[in-house]
Design an enzyme around this catalytic site. Sequence first.
Site, short mmCIF file in Angstrom:
data_model
loop_
_atom_site.label_atom_id
_atom_site.label_comp_id
_atom_site.label_asym_id
_atom_site.label_seq_id
_atom_site.Cartn_x
_atom_site.Cartn_y
_atom_site.Cartn_z
N HIS A 91 -5.49 11.73 136.82
CA HIS A 91 -6.82 12.34 136.98
C HIS A 91 -7.88 11.32 137.34
O HIS A 91 -9.04 11.43 136.94
CB HIS A 91 -7.24 13.09 135.71
N ASN A 164 -6.50 22.54 132.92
CA ASN A 164 -6.15 22.43 134.34
C ASN A 164 -6.46 23.73 135.05
O ASN A 164 -6.78 24.73 134.41
CB ASN A 164 -4.64 22.15 134.50
FE1 HDE Z 1 -3.73 14.79 130.40
N1 HDE Z 1 -4.22 12.81 130.29
N2 HDE Z 1 -1.97 14.37 129.49
N3 HDE Z 1 -3.11 16.72 130.63
N4 HDE Z 1 -5.42 15.22 131.33
C1 HDE Z 1 -5.36 12.28 130.77
O1 HDE Z 1 -6.69 10.75 129.60
C2 HDE Z 1 -1.69 13.23 128.82
C3 HDE Z 1 -1.94 17.26 130.19
C4 HDE Z 1 -5.88 16.45 131.67
O2 HDE Z 1 -11.57 14.33 133.52
C5 HDE Z 1 -5.53 10.84 130.38
O3 HDE Z 1 -8.79 10.00 129.77
C6 HDE Z 1 -0.45 13.36 128.13
C7 HDE Z 1 -2.00 18.69 130.22
C8 HDE Z 1 -7.16 16.34 132.32
O4 HDE Z 1 -11.40 12.59 132.22
C9 HDE Z 1 -4.31 10.57 129.50
C10 HDE Z 1 0.03 14.61 128.42
C11 HDE Z 1 -3.24 18.99 130.70
C12 HDE Z 1 -7.45 14.98 132.32
C13 HDE Z 1 -3.59 11.91 129.53
C14 HDE Z 1 -0.94 15.23 129.27
C15 HDE Z 1 -3.91 17.76 130.95
C16 HDE Z 1 -6.35 14.31 131.70
C17 HDE Z 1 -5.74 9.89 131.51
C18 HDE Z 1 1.32 15.25 127.98
C19 HDE Z 1 -3.83 20.39 130.95
C20 HDE Z 1 -8.68 14.32 132.92
C21 HDE Z 1 -7.18 9.45 131.40
C22 HDE Z 1 1.56 15.19 126.58
C23 HDE Z 1 -3.88 21.21 129.78
C24 HDE Z 1 -9.82 14.29 131.95
C25 HDE Z 1 -7.67 10.07 130.21
C26 HDE Z 1 -11.03 13.68 132.61
C27 HDE Z 1 -6.30 12.93 131.49
C28 HDE Z 1 -2.48 12.11 128.83
C29 HDE Z 1 -0.76 16.54 129.81
C30 HDE Z 1 -5.25 17.73 131.48
C31 HDE Z 1 -3.41 9.43 129.93
C32 HDE Z 1 0.21 12.28 127.28
C33 HDE Z 1 -0.89 19.66 129.75
C34 HDE Z 1 -8.02 17.48 132.87
O5 HDE Z 1 -4.66 10.27 128.18
#
Ligand code: HDE
Length: 712
Positions: A91, A164
Amino acid sequence: MSNKKPTVNKSQLAGTDTLDRGNTNTKLESLEQFRSDATEQALRTNQGVKIADNQNTLRAGARGPSLLEDFIMREKITHFDHERIPERIVHARGTGAHGYFQTYEAHSALTKAGFLQDPSKKTPVFVRFSTVQGPRGSGDTVRDVRGFAVKFFTDEGNFDLVGNNMPVFFIQDAVKFPDFVHAVKPEPHNEIPTGGSAHDTFWDFVSLVPESAHMVIWAMSDRAIPKSLRSMQGFGVHTFRMINAEGRSSFVKFHWRPSAGTCSLVWDEAQKLAGKDTDYHRRDLWEAIEMGDYPEWEFGVQIIAEEDEHKFDFDLLDPTKLIPEELVPITPLGKMVLNRNPDNFFAEVEQVAFCPGHIVPGIDFSNDPLLQGRLFSYTDTQISRLGGPNFHELPINRAITPVHNGQRDGMHRSTIDKGRTSYEPNSIDGGWPKETPSGPEDGGFESYPERIDAYKIRQRSESFGDHFSQARLFYQSMSAHEQEHIIAAYSFELGKVEREFIRARQVNEILANIDLELAARVAKNLGLPAPTAGTVDVPKPSLEKSPALSQANLLPGDIKTRKVAVLVANGVDGAIIEALKKALKAEGAHAKVLGPTSAPVTTAAGKTLPVDASMEGLPSIAFDAVFVPGGAQSIKALSADGVALHYVLEAYKHLKAIALNGEARQLLVLLKLEADAGLIPDADASKFPAFFAAIAQHRVWAREPKAKAIPA
Ligand code: HDE
């Protein structure tokens, strides 16, 4: 919680915040003390010294070496050397805006969350939209999932809904996330491709991991190339809990529904935009807000009573499943409006730090194993991305409530905590800050006391075992043109996969289990034999179709904020342009006048007509529709202008509404096009309603087979 400890209630809290942030009830006011305006201010060093010469380094003689003692030059260059921070791991590419959320009514039967009680109250929000795969500078319109992250600055603390634009996810367990992300990111040896999933490692992984099938078909659908950030649905994905003042918990799925409708680009358009306007989505959002076309979403929940947890043919804790709206309709809760662009991209959009673990009383987690892992990951990643544990003090992340606790020090600490203690309980500082009871009057957070009685094991529940029936439901719920787009997307992406065994595995072991016709069509495009049967028994879902999944059913029915290109040259009929502009304005839509160059043109009546841009400067992919006014001389000029002809052809190819007024009818013959529901000749003012109706349909889908013959 023990009652023996000293506690605090709401009335005691008034006036205890020495930073005076407690009485601030909007984020804008809370940000004010950090906003900096240089108007009529002297240029100074970071130490406040006024600078007399910002052009020349201090040197030994006009042609001599620079001197180390030049603290002004050293400070400036040193700061510059450290101006970059790590981008988000996923992201990274995104944009954001401020706004507010307003509840429709008190939802006290569902939740005690304060921001969902008072319809007269506006809760400030900051939203960040993003793509997932590409780096910070990558294109906006690539085929990808979009992040939809909302930070609610509530009176009870920050609530982050980090969702999302698709309601499911690729994997069922957080421990697989690094594998998935490594696979979808550019290939490790050459860092190709940027911003896309059309490569071997992605398809290798997803073809080996059938639980991804449902999300991958969403990613191959039009949902992955949204028309704008304003026309995307948002989903919390996981099942959450909401808890009311009596302690009753319900399961909920969070939804955002845009008032602009849900619609997409077409693939050729998306690809071209990625090159011609990398910033297409962020520009659209920015301009809409600047023009006062404030984007709006309705916030809603699907509610599942605690006792109904097991009544579905899938597990509520499985993030690869959605609850069809036909089974559980969405209960609308309130409205979100985005009405203010950030002042500074870095300070706000780049430094905002979301975390699904940021919840407020009245909201709680489910045991979804993907959600549980996320609760850890987000704070952890901010520590390296934002340089330490104090990122909550960055202005954009600050709660609008007072924040007092014993957490101290660390990199970049900015709060100056008064008092002699940083522990609790204490008797030196009068016991402050104290715990708050969790009753509804007081507001201390209490986790939902779910009973757990289980073995500690590494095991996926059997109820997570069906990976195909909802992918099938999705495919079968699509309109004919949406199915064609899905077939084309799989064929395009797999066509870029070099290893044939990966292509074959995706077709035979994944697509064949979703739909044999889909598998056969993709196989044909790849030169592979069509599979004759799936590899697993797919349970029959309780629904055959879910109309709510098709974007064909999600249009707004109006043309608000839509943009029409008006193509002009010298000799154009100025009166019809005036009439069109007036009619569009009445519908809340916009027109831009485009000429052969950016210079004004002269109308048939001899008036000077300013143009907004050249046709090359604002190509048809930047518009929803094209209007060509009559005027013999203008049409003669446009008919000999390759850019103008390409403009109309491209809009035709992208299935947009086109209206040809007066002499512009000649373009039909010249370009060998036939009139259809959206290609309207003789478009005088009486045809505006038909033109607008075609724009409201978003695309002329019936034209698609013919449009294939138009060169890209
Ligand atoms: Fe994320 N995800 N994600 N994700 N995600 C990040 O956090 C992570 C997942 C989502 O505009 C990171 O600050 C793991 C689902 C958005 O700043 C990180 C898992 C959904 C954004 C991270 C998921 C998301 C992130 C990278 C599986 C939808 C952007 C930078 C367990 C429900 C937020 C940060 C923004 C960002 C980890 C799965 C949505 C690495 C470990 C499911 C919208 O922490």
